[in-house]
Design a protein around this motif. Structure first.
Motif, PDB file in Angstrom:
ATOM      1  N   ILE A  64       0.873  -1.170   0.000  1.00 13.95           N
ATOM      2  CA  ILE A  64       0.000   0.000   0.000  1.00 13.95           C
ATOM      3  C   ILE A  64       0.912   1.221   0.000  1.00 13.95           C
ATOM      4  O   ILE A  64       1.785   1.358   0.856  1.00 13.95           O
ATOM      5  N   LEU A  65       0.728   2.082  -0.997  1.00 17.27           N
ATOM      6  CA  LEU A  65       1.572   3.278  -1.117  1.00 17.27           C
ATOM      7  C   LEU A  65       0.960   4.384  -0.262  1.00 17.27           C
ATOM      8  O   LEU A  65      -0.184   4.773  -0.481  1.00 17.27           O
ATOM      9  N   LYS A  66       1.729   4.880   0.687  1.00 19.32           N
ATOM     10  CA  LYS A  66       1.192   5.807   1.684  1.00 19.32           C
ATOM     11  C   LYS A  66       1.607   7.263   1.477  1.00 19.32           C
ATOM     12  O   LYS A  66       1.277   8.115   2.287  1.00 19.32           O
ATOM     13  N   SER A  67       2.360   7.545   0.415  1.00 18.33           N
ATOM     14  CA  SER A  67       2.818   8.922   0.208  1.00 18.33           C
ATOM     15  C   SER A  67       3.178   9.157  -1.255  1.00 18.33           C
ATOM     16  O   SER A  67       3.348   8.197  -2.013  1.00 18.33           O
ATOM     17  N   GLN A  68       3.338  10.412  -1.610  1.00 16.33           N
ATOM     18  CA  GLN A  68       3.770  10.749  -2.965  1.00 16.33           C
ATOM     19  C   GLN A  68       5.176  10.209  -3.217  1.00 16.33           C
ATOM     20  O   GLN A  68       5.484   9.744  -4.310  1.00 16.33           O
ATOM     21  N   THR A  69       6.015  10.217  -2.193  1.00 15.59           N
ATOM     22  CA  THR A  69       7.385   9.699  -2.340  1.00 15.59           C
ATOM     23  C   THR A  69       7.365   8.223  -2.723  1.00 15.59           C
ATOM     24  O   THR A  69       8.118   7.789  -3.598  1.00 15.59           O
ATOM     25  N   GLU A  70       6.483   7.435  -2.077  1.00 13.79           N
ATOM     26  CA  GLU A  70       6.402   6.007  -2.402  1.00 13.79           C
ATOM     27  C   GLU A  70       5.902   5.804  -3.837  1.00 13.79           C
ATOM     28  O   GLU A  70       6.389   4.936  -4.550  1.00 13.79           O
ATOM     29  N   ILE A  71       4.927   6.612  -4.264  1.00 17.15           N
ATOM     30  CA  ILE A  71       4.437   6.534  -5.646  1.00 17.15           C
ATOM     31  C   ILE A  71       5.580   6.893  -6.603  1.00 17.15           C
ATOM     32  O   ILE A  71       5.824   6.193  -7.587  1.00 17.15           O
ATOM     33  N   ASN A  75      11.235   1.314 -18.960  1.00 15.55           N
ATOM     34  CA  ASN A  75      10.384   1.560 -20.111  1.00 15.55           C
ATOM     35  C   ASN A  75      11.261   2.048 -21.265  1.00 15.55           C
ATOM     36  O   ASN A  75      11.788   3.152 -21.211  1.00 15.55           O
ATOM     37  N   PRO A  76      11.423   1.219 -22.320  1.00 14.27           N
ATOM     38  CA  PRO A  76      12.298   1.625 -23.419  1.00 14.27           C
ATOM     39  C   PRO A  76      11.711   2.761 -24.269  1.00 14.27           C
ATOM     40  O   PRO A  76      12.432   3.443 -24.979  1.00 14.27           O
ATOM     41  N   SER A  77      10.417   2.958 -24.167  1.00 14.45           N
ATOM     42  CA  SER A  77       9.755   3.989 -24.969  1.00 14.45           C
ATOM     43  C   SER A  77      10.134   5.380 -24.472  1.00 14.45           C
ATOM     44  O   SER A  77      10.293   5.598 -23.275  1.00 14.45           O
ATOM     45  N   PRO A  78      10.265   6.346 -25.401  1.00 14.44           N
ATOM     46  CA  PRO A  78      10.565   7.720 -24.949  1.00 14.44           C
ATOM     47  C   PRO A  78       9.375   8.328 -24.183  1.00 14.44           C
ATOM     48  O   PRO A  78       9.543   9.258 -23.416  1.00 14.44           O
ATOM     49  N   ARG A  79       8.189   7.761 -24.395  1.00 16.38           N
ATOM     50  CA  ARG A  79       7.007   8.253 -23.697  1.00 16.38           C
ATOM     51  C   ARG A  79       6.920   7.572 -22.338  1.00 16.38           C
ATOM     52  O   ARG A  79       6.679   6.376 -22.252  1.00 16.38           O
ATOM     53  N   LYS A  80       7.133   8.306 -21.289  1.00 20.23           N
ATOM     54  CA  LYS A  80       7.149   7.732 -19.945  1.00 20.23           C
ATOM     55  C   LYS A  80       5.751   7.727 -19.342  1.00 20.23           C
ATOM     56  O   LYS A  80       4.875   8.480 -19.746  1.00 20.23           O
ATOM     57  N   ASN A  81       5.562   6.860 -18.361  1.00 19.96           N
ATOM     58  CA  ASN A  81       4.277   6.757 -17.673  1.00 19.96           C
ATOM     59  C   ASN A  81       4.063   7.982 -16.797  1.00 19.96           C
ATOM     60  O   ASN A  81       4.950   8.347 -16.020  1.00 19.96           O
ATOM     61  N   PRO A  82       2.885   8.593 -16.876  1.00 22.64           N
ATOM     62  CA  PRO A  82       2.613   9.725 -15.986  1.00 22.64           C
ATOM     63  C   PRO A  82       2.525   9.241 -14.536  1.00 22.64           C
ATOM     64  O   PRO A  82       2.008   8.160 -14.272  1.00 22.64           O
ATOM     65  N   ILE A  83       3.050  10.037 -13.632  1.00 20.91           N
ATOM     66  CA  ILE A  83       3.065   9.671 -12.215  1.00 20.91           C
ATOM     67  C   ILE A  83       1.793  10.195 -11.554  1.00 20.91           C
ATOM     68  O   ILE A  83       1.516  11.385 -11.615  1.00 20.91           O
ATOM     69  N   PRO A  84       1.001   9.293 -10.949  1.00 13.80           N
ATOM     70  CA  PRO A  84      -0.221   9.756 -10.285  1.00 13.80           C
ATOM     71  C   PRO A  84       0.107  10.662  -9.096  1.00 13.80           C
ATOM     72  O   PRO A  84       1.168  10.550  -8.489  1.00 13.80           O
TER      73      PRO A  84
END
Length: 126
Positions: free
Chosen positions: A30-37, A48-57
């Motif tokens: 369970i992620l409890k903070s923005q730092t953990e996310i 991720n080899p793609s130049p398009r990175k996953n957006p961080i929630p």
């Protein structure tokens, strides 16, 4: 009859990300903070080899983010149902064979619950 304490309620959830990378050392976190996310997404984006990175929630106080990385026999899984019983969370998963994940060993899903809760235990039902 159900007493109020044993009521099992289905919990709405949203799948945020689905990858095949070792993210955690246990079956769930369970992620409890923005730092953990941020830490989890750092691992995802580094792999991720793609130049398009996953957006961080963005961590919100009224949500719960959970990383699921169960030990399973098949190549992949999906989350079919999430329910809570008191302070316990039951996560029902469905195992499957995903050709994209062939030769990979760490299917992981990040889900978001639209509620804040402190669970005593999380049980992954396979």
């Amino acid at each position: 009859m159900n007493s109020g304490n044993l009521e099992i309620k289905e919990v709405e959830f949203e799948e945020i990300n689905h990858v095949n990378i070792k993210l955690i050392d246990s079956e769930f976190k369970i992620l409890k903070s923005q730092t953990e996310i941020n830490n989890i997404y750092e691992i995802i984006n580094a792999n991720n080899p793609s130049p398009r990175k996953n957006p961080i929630p963005t961590f919100e106080e009224n949500e719960t983010y959970i990383v699921l990385q169960p030990k399973i026999e098949r190549l992949d899984f999906t989350v079919s149902k999430v329910s809570e019983n008191n302070q316990n969370l039951d996560i029902q998963i469905q195992q499957s064979d995903n050709p994209e994940f062939k030769n990979k060993k760490y299917p992981a899903i990040i889900i978001k619950l639209n509620k804040k809760s402190n669970y005593n235990s999380v049980i992954i039902k396979k």
